[in-house]
Design a protein around this motif. Structure first.
Motif, short mmCIF file in Angstrom:
data_model
loop_
_atom_site.label_atom_id
_atom_site.label_comp_id
_atom_site.label_asym_id
_atom_site.label_seq_id
_atom_site.Cartn_x
_atom_site.Cartn_y
_atom_site.Cartn_z
N TYR A 1 1.71 -15.55 38.49
CA TYR A 1 2.54 -15.04 37.40
C TYR A 1 1.71 -14.20 36.43
CZ TYR A 1 5.93 -18.42 39.15
OH TYR A 1 6.79 -19.13 39.94
N LEU A 2 0.45 -14.57 36.25
CA LEU A 2 -0.44 -13.75 35.42
C LEU A 2 -0.67 -12.38 36.06
CD1 LEU A 2 -3.10 -16.40 34.32
CD2 LEU A 2 -1.28 -15.40 32.93
N GLU A 3 -0.80 -12.35 37.37
CA GLU A 3 -0.95 -11.06 38.06
C GLU A 3 0.30 -10.21 37.87
OE1 GLU A 3 -1.96 -11.85 42.08
OE2 GLU A 3 -4.11 -12.01 41.65
N ASP A 4 1.47 -10.84 37.99
CA ASP A 4 2.72 -10.11 37.73
C ASP A 4 2.78 -9.62 36.30
OD1 ASP A 4 3.43 -10.63 40.33
OD2 ASP A 4 4.64 -12.40 39.82
N PHE A 5 2.28 -10.43 35.39
CA PHE A 5 2.27 -10.05 33.98
C PHE A 5 1.43 -8.80 33.75
CE2 PHE A 5 0.24 -10.52 29.77
CZ PHE A 5 1.39 -10.44 28.97
N ILE A 6 0.25 -8.76 34.36
CA ILE A 6 -0.61 -7.57 34.25
C ILE A 6 0.05 -6.37 34.92
CG2 ILE A 6 -2.85 -6.58 34.88
CD1 ILE A 6 -4.03 -9.38 34.64
N THR A 7 0.69 -6.59 36.03
CA THR A 7 1.38 -5.51 36.74
C THR A 7 2.48 -4.91 35.88
OG1 THR A 7 0.88 -6.51 38.88
CG2 THR A 7 2.69 -4.92 38.80
N ASN B 1 1.98 -1.20 35.13
CA ASN B 1 2.80 -0.51 36.15
C ASN B 1 1.99 -0.14 37.38
OD1 ASN B 1 5.22 -0.60 34.68
ND2 ASN B 1 4.61 1.22 33.50
N ILE B 2 0.96 -0.93 37.67
CA ILE B 2 0.15 -0.71 38.88
C ILE B 2 0.46 -1.84 39.85
CG2 ILE B 2 -2.18 -0.54 39.83
CD1 ILE B 2 -1.36 1.81 38.10
N SER B 3 0.96 -1.49 41.00
CA SER B 3 1.37 -2.49 41.98
C SER B 3 0.16 -3.26 42.50
CB SER B 3 2.10 -1.82 43.15
OG SER B 3 2.39 -2.76 44.16
N GLN B 4 0.39 -4.54 42.79
CA GLN B 4 -0.68 -5.36 43.34
C GLN B 4 -1.05 -4.96 44.75
OE1 GLN B 4 0.00 -9.58 42.85
NE2 GLN B 4 1.17 -9.28 40.99
N GLU B 5 -0.18 -4.20 45.40
CA GLU B 5 -0.48 -3.75 46.76
C GLU B 5 -1.45 -2.58 46.79
OE1 GLU B 5 2.55 -4.60 45.76
OE2 GLU B 5 2.64 -6.45 46.96
N THR B 6 -1.80 -2.06 45.62
CA THR B 6 -2.76 -0.96 45.57
C THR B 6 -4.09 -1.42 46.16
OG1 THR B 6 -1.69 -0.16 43.56
CG2 THR B 6 -3.88 0.71 44.05
N VAL B 7 -4.73 -0.50 46.88
CA VAL B 7 -5.94 -0.87 47.63
C VAL B 7 -7.03 -1.41 46.71
CG1 VAL B 7 -7.76 -0.01 49.15
CG2 VAL B 7 -5.39 0.82 49.41
N HIS B 8 -7.22 -0.73 45.57
CA HIS B 8 -8.35 -1.07 44.70
C HIS B 8 -7.98 -2.07 43.62
CE1 HIS B 8 -10.69 2.09 46.59
NE2 HIS B 8 -9.71 2.94 46.39
N THR B 9 -6.81 -2.66 43.70
CA THR B 9 -6.41 -3.62 42.67
C THR B 9 -7.22 -4.90 42.81
OG1 THR B 9 -4.17 -2.73 42.61
CG2 THR B 9 -4.50 -4.95 41.73
N THR B 10 -7.80 -5.33 41.69
CA THR B 10 -8.59 -6.54 41.67
C THR B 10 -7.68 -7.76 41.58
OG1 THR B 10 -10.35 -5.35 40.53
CG2 THR B 10 -10.46 -7.75 40.49
#
Length: 804
Positions: free
Chosen positions: A563-569, A573-582
């Protein structure tokens, strides 16, 4: 004859001399008479005689002439006598007339003298007027020069001096006043140079004092312009139908436009109130001084002086106060002074020609930028308050934007901000470490009780918990986690917000901001929160119940990481599926904390067992057992039953491991109690009493205090004790010695050394009490058997040592 002949020769000569005397000028008589004396000796006498004869002749002629004119003379005398009376009358009349003329002429003379004097004056006036008309322009120009000097119009005064020297003074150069003026002009020029330089010094001093006000004004203008641009961008986005989200709540477009409209109106009002740099600074002293030195042909001296003084002022401006890092006002004053300095230089660059060049300002800015970065890097390192670091960042951004608007390169400042960002994250981590510690200190480490729907919704709004079974339960009910879990989750979100604040206005992409947020959040989880959890777990006052709750809490916190990852997303507005997403490292963080808590549970459980074991008070020389287990052991078993009941909330493997560890530690502690070197003797009754205690341990293990064990796995924790006690209880030494080393041995877990140690303690007891001597024959045989077994065990132990 001779005399007569001589006389005849001289007579003509004397006549000639006399003729010359009569006919020539009297000035020539001297040389003529000298010739008489230069002649013959008697010539003088003869000449005198000849002269007398000549005089007599002339007298005769005069007498003849007088006689000839006598009658006319008489007549004339008679006439004169006749006119004598008339002449006297005429004389009287002439005298009277003369007197009257004299009387009348006196007034005429007076008037004539007046007329002459007036004519002279008139001529002089005409001359003076002519000269004054010639001198008047010069005097007017000089008077104008004096007025210009009095009015401090020095540039105009210099131009007037040039006109006087080139045009007017040549007309009147012969006059003394002109020479005085000519002599006075160089002094006036020097006075003008000194006065203008003094005005410049006053200007430089004033500009140094007011640099902070100038910089503050320029920074306000830049900030207002930036806010205005951001507002326009937001307005344009809303026109395209994009909505604004704050904390996942959508703001209606209409209300957003209304708020934006009000904000723009307020900004417009503020912009009207903001003064320009020209309104705050009078640059006329610089212009005057520059023009004056240009006219005087000494422009280079002025430029060198101005640049030298401004460089000195730049060094003073760039010198920070020692306590600048303590308050944001210290940084603000530092920035406003620098901005004010360079705003003035930029203005001078654009309104003057040659006084300040772009190369000069670039050199000055590069020098200043290096000093600014060094100062900020040094002073910001002392900042421990994240709010102060954030305000410093905002000031640096405004500072950079302001100077960038004036054409100064500021990329190095934004690079510095990335260094300060790391420091800001460090201060945030330290602050949140305190926040986490306070949360852990205030937590009661009990499940959160819920009595109604409202309280349930409050907890759900703070922490993303989903459990269908819990939702179906009726009130009152409990959340499995304690109060610290939603508080920590909220604080992690607050940390993300705080970290995001620093990333704003850094001119970075959303991807970079997303990466920064995730990295800082990972640091919070893996370092700060993990450290706080580990410190909490290791605190002495944290008991087993609290440790169990901590393990449960970490499990739910780990589940909340998605949920924290969704919160940052949602923020970036950067999808978690992005290659370089930490990714967030919550899984490993809380897993490590659970492992530490589990290890601490095992340690504290063993410590608690040790505390109970230390209460043991065996009578090692008792002849008969009490017939029931020891009180300390029953208390220990009851404690273990209650604590393992709490462990039902733990993952099964953790509870099983804790139970197995506790049983193994209890078994080891009991074994050490028997083999303690300080225990010198032990009776058979004590062994039987000890056996009763071990039986209670085995019964506890077989009661399955923690579900999930297969068969008699838990009882195996006491197998060493059981086989050892069975050996002594049944006294089956022949079987032990015969089967020792065999895989199927009945007493496989009994170590010969252990058996020997315990048997020697029993042997020593029988010797000291001499009890076997008083018994029946079979008891004496048993004593001999003990001695025989002891010998055999010793040989067995020695053989094992040699083999090893």
């Amino acid at each position: 004859m001779a005399e007569s002949s001589e006389g005849l020769g001289t007579v003509p000569e004397h006549e000639r001399i006399l003729q010359e005397i009569e006919s020539t000028d009297t000035a020539c008589v001297g040389p003529t008479l000298r010739s008489v004396y230069d002649d013959q000796p008697n010539a003088h006498k003869k000449f005198m005689e000849k002269l007398d004869a000549c005089i007599r002749n002339h007298d005769k002629e005069i007498e003849k002439m007088c006689n000839f004119h006598h009658q006319g003379f008489v007549d004339a005398i008679t006439e004169l006598l006749k006119v004598r009376t008339d002449a006297e009358k005429l004389k009287v009349q002439v005298t009277d007339t003369n007197r009257r003329f004299q009387d009348a002429g006196k007034e005429v003379i007076v008037h004539t003298e007046d007329i002459i004097r007036c004519r002279i004056q008139q001529r002089n006036i005409i001359t003076v007027v002519e000269k004054l008309q010639l001198c008047l322009p010069v005097l007017e120009m000089y008077s104008k020069l004096k007025e210009q000097m009095s009015a401090k119009r020095y540039y105009s005064a210099l131009k007037t001096m040039e006109q006087l020297e080139n045009v007017y003074f040549p007309w009147v150069s012969q006059y003394r006043f002109c020479q005085l003026m000519i002599e006075n002009l160089p002094k006036l020029r020097e006075d003008i140079k000194e006065i203008s330089m003094s005005d410049l010094k006053d200007f430089l001093e004033s500009i140094r004092k007011h640099s902070d006000k100038i910089g503050e004004t320029a920074m306000k203008q830049a900030q207002h312009q930036k806010t205005f641009n951001v507002s326009l961008q937001k307005k344009n986005k809303m026109k395209f139908g994009k909505n604004m989200y704050i904390n996942h709540d959508k703001i209606p477009e209409e209300s957003s436009e209304t708020v934006l409209k009000h904000s723009l109106e307020e900004e417009d009002e503020n912009e009207e109130e903001v003064l320009t740099v020209q309104d705050l600074v009078d640059f006329s002293p610089v212009y005057r001084c520059l023009h004056i030195y240009s006219v005087l042909g000494d422009e280079e001296t002025f430029e060198n002086y101005y640049r030298k003084q401004r460089k000195k002022q730049a060094r003073l401006v760039l010198q920070p106060q020692s306590n600048m890092h303590e308050t944001v006002d210290g940084y603000r004053r530092y920035f406003t002074q620098i901005v004010g300095f360079f705003v003035v230089e930029d203005h001078i660059l654009h309104v003057t020609q040659g006084l300040v060049t772009r190369a000069y300002t670039d050199e000055l800015w590069n020098m200043a930028l290096s000093k600014i970065i060094a100062v900020l890097r040094a002073h910001s390192s002392y900042c421990t308050d994240p709010d102060l670091v954030l305000e410093l960042k905002n000031l640096i951004v405004i500072f950079a934007d302001t100077l960038q608007g004036y054409g100064f390169p500021v990329n190095r400042l934004f690079d510095l901000l990335f260094e300060i960002r790391d420091q800001y994250n460090e201060t945030l981590l330290k602050k949140w470490a305190g926040v986490f510690r306070d949360i852990f200190e205030e937590d009661n480490y009990s499940p959160i009780p819920i009595v109604n729907e409202e309280e349930y919704k409050i907890v759900i709004s703070k922490f993303p918990f989903q459990d269908p079974d819990l939702e179906k339960q009726s009130f009152p009910k409990k959340f499995p986690m304690s109060q610290s879990v939603p508080h920590i989750y909220i604080q992690v979100k607050e940390f993300i917000y705080a970290s995001l604040k620093f990333s704003e206005s850094l001119h970075r992409s959303s991807t970079e901001i997303d990466d920064m947020l995730r990295k800082s959040t990972n640091l919070l989880l893996t370092r700060t929160l993990s450290s706080c959890l580990l410190n909490l777990i290791r605190k002495p006052h944290i008991g087993l119940t609290e440790l169990v709750q901590i393990i449960i809490n970490t499990t739910h916190l780990e589940q909340a990481c998605k949920y924290l990852e969704d919160f940052i997303t949602n923020i970036t507005n950067i999808s978690q599926e992005t290659v370089h997403t930490t990714r967030l490292y919550g899984l490993s963080t809380f897993k490590d904390a659970r492992h530490a808590a589990e290890g601490e549970i095992y340690t504290k459980l063993n410590q608690k067992i040790d505390e109970f074991v230390q209460l043991a008070d065996y009578d090692w020389t008792m002849s008969e057992p009490d017939g029931r287990a020891s009180g300390y052991l029953m208390d220990l078993i009851n404690f273990l039953r209650s604590i393992f009941q709490v462990f039902t909330h733990l993952p099964g493997k953790v509870a099983q491991t804790a139970c197995m560890s506790a049983c193994q530690h209890l078994s080891t502690s009991l074994m050490q109690m028997l083999l303690d070197s300080e225990l010198k003797q032990i009776s058979m009754g004590a062994v039987q009493q000890f056996n009763l205690d071990v039986i209670q341990c085995e019964l506890f293990a077989s009661s399955e205090p923690v579900p999930g064990f297969q068969g008699d796995t838990l009882q195996l924790a006491f197998i060493d004790l059981r086989q050892l006690l069975d050996l002594f209880m049944v006294w089956d030494w022949s079987t032990y010695l015969a089967d020792y080393g065999q895989p199927a041995s009945k007493y496989l877990r009994v170590n010969p050394n252990t058996a020997l140690t315990l048997l020697e303690k029993m042997k020593d007891t029988s010797k000291k009490n001499n009890i076997f001597a008083q018994f029946r024959k079979n008891d004496r045989d048993k004593q001999k058997l003990i001695e025989t077994v002891v010998k055999q065990l010793r040989s067995l132990v020695n053989g094992m040592s040699q083999h090893a």
